[in-house]
Design an enzyme around this catalytic site. Structure first.
Site: not given
Length: 342
Positions: A148, A213, A242
């Protein structure tokens, strides 16, 4: 200008767990060795404090595997710290047979300073320097892993090192601003401009992203993969969100395949270089008359860091990932309220 950019970034990019999920203490029974009392004590784990070039002191953990084939440098997401990530680090080290160094950004966990874009770049540099100088890893043995927001410091470092073994981008972002708005150009105040750096990465790149996501759209991962110079087969996890991709059985299977493939590729490259060098040496020595050679599922559970082994066993009975048993209330509150858990 850089300071202004970092100030903007800090307002919406960083959510360090508060309070931190762990402490760092000095174990007097082990000659003052640093330990984290909130996680199981292991002989193969070093707890470290590293000084960055920006003057902060960050906490890191180094996990040693007796038959390691590589060293992985893990940069986590924006709403976790080492205490929450530790069990996953242990499982990755065991299952992939790798050494692993994970670290907390400045302002996260027990690391000093404030979380800013510039500080994360200094943080990963300190971690990379530690791997090389303290543990003797070579660039061609190092895999950079960015999850991320961690894809930002990962790609920044990878774009400046020519001979890394590989890079893994887990639910990565094209840039900070592009998470919020579908902009077509890069603005000066944007952060983590991964879209502009991915083309400078010369090693194999694996992208892992969930198709469901809702925080960072899968399109981010797909575009970064398309822009990579040396693409490795990507992993688009059907129904993955996610913060839950490691719960799916295909995640660890694909990671094993990747680590093995890039290890063989690097060994083959080194062998080819060695053969070419020996051939060149022989030609030169022959020309000079010297005969001596020189040596040369789609439910979205909360983030989990529990045993991959136990989860994979349960996954055989269901294609959906297991619900998390770890409390991450703060992470979930931020996700629901802000929608910015990268």
């Amino acid at each position: 200008m850089g300071g202004v950019t970092s100030s903007i970034a800090a307002k919406f990019a960083f959510f360090p767990p508060n309070p931190p999920s762990y402490r760092v203490i000095s174990d007097e029974s082990s000659s003052g060795k640093l330990t984290i009392p909130e996680v199981p004590k292991r002989d193969n784990v070093d707890v470290l404090k590293l000084r960055t070039r920006r003057g902060n002191e960050i906490v890191a953990v180094y996990l040693k595997h007796p038959k390691a084939t590589a060293t992985l440098l893990y940069s986590h997401g924006n709403a976790a710290d080492l205490g929450q990530m530790f069990e996953l680090f242990v499982e990755l080290s065991l299952r992939l047979r790798i050494n692993l160094l994970g670290y907390d950004y400045s302002g996260y966990g027990q690391s000093t300073g404030k979380p800013t874009e510039c500080n994360t770049y200094a943080d990963i540099e300190a971690a990379y320097k530690c791997i090389k100088e303290q543990y003797g890893a070579k660039d061609e043995e190092i895999i950079l892993y960015g999850q991320s927001v961690g894809s930002g410091p990962t790609l920044d470092l990878a774009s400046r090192i020519a001979n890394l073994r590989a890079v893994v981008l887990h639910s990565p972002i094209l840039s900070g601003l592009r998470v919020l708005y579908p902009v077509k150009r890069t603005y000066w105040f944007d952060i983590y401009k991964n879209i502009d750096k991915i083309g400078m990465v010369s090693c194999p790149v694996l992208v892992i992203h969930g198709t469901a996501d809702q925080v960072v759209d899968c399109a981010h991962g797909k575009q970064l993969w398309e822009l990579s110079k040396e693409k490795y087969e990507p992993l688009w996890i059907n129904g993955g969100g996610h913060c839950n991709l490691e719960l799916y059985p295909e995640y660890i299977k694909h990671m094993k395949k990747f680590v093995s493939a890039v290890g063989k590729s690097k060994a083959s490259t080194n062998t080819s270089k060695s053969i070419k060098k020996e051939s060149d040496d022989q030609s030169k020595l022959s020309e000079s008359g010297n005969s001596e050679l020189s040596e040369v599922g789609s439910d979205q559970p909360e983030i989990s860091r529990n045993s991959l082994d136990s989860r994979l066993e349960k996954s055989k009975k269901s294609s959906k990932p297991e619900k998390s048993r770890m409390s991450t209330d703060q992470v979930e509150r931020y996700r629901r309220r802000k929608g910015l858990v990268w």
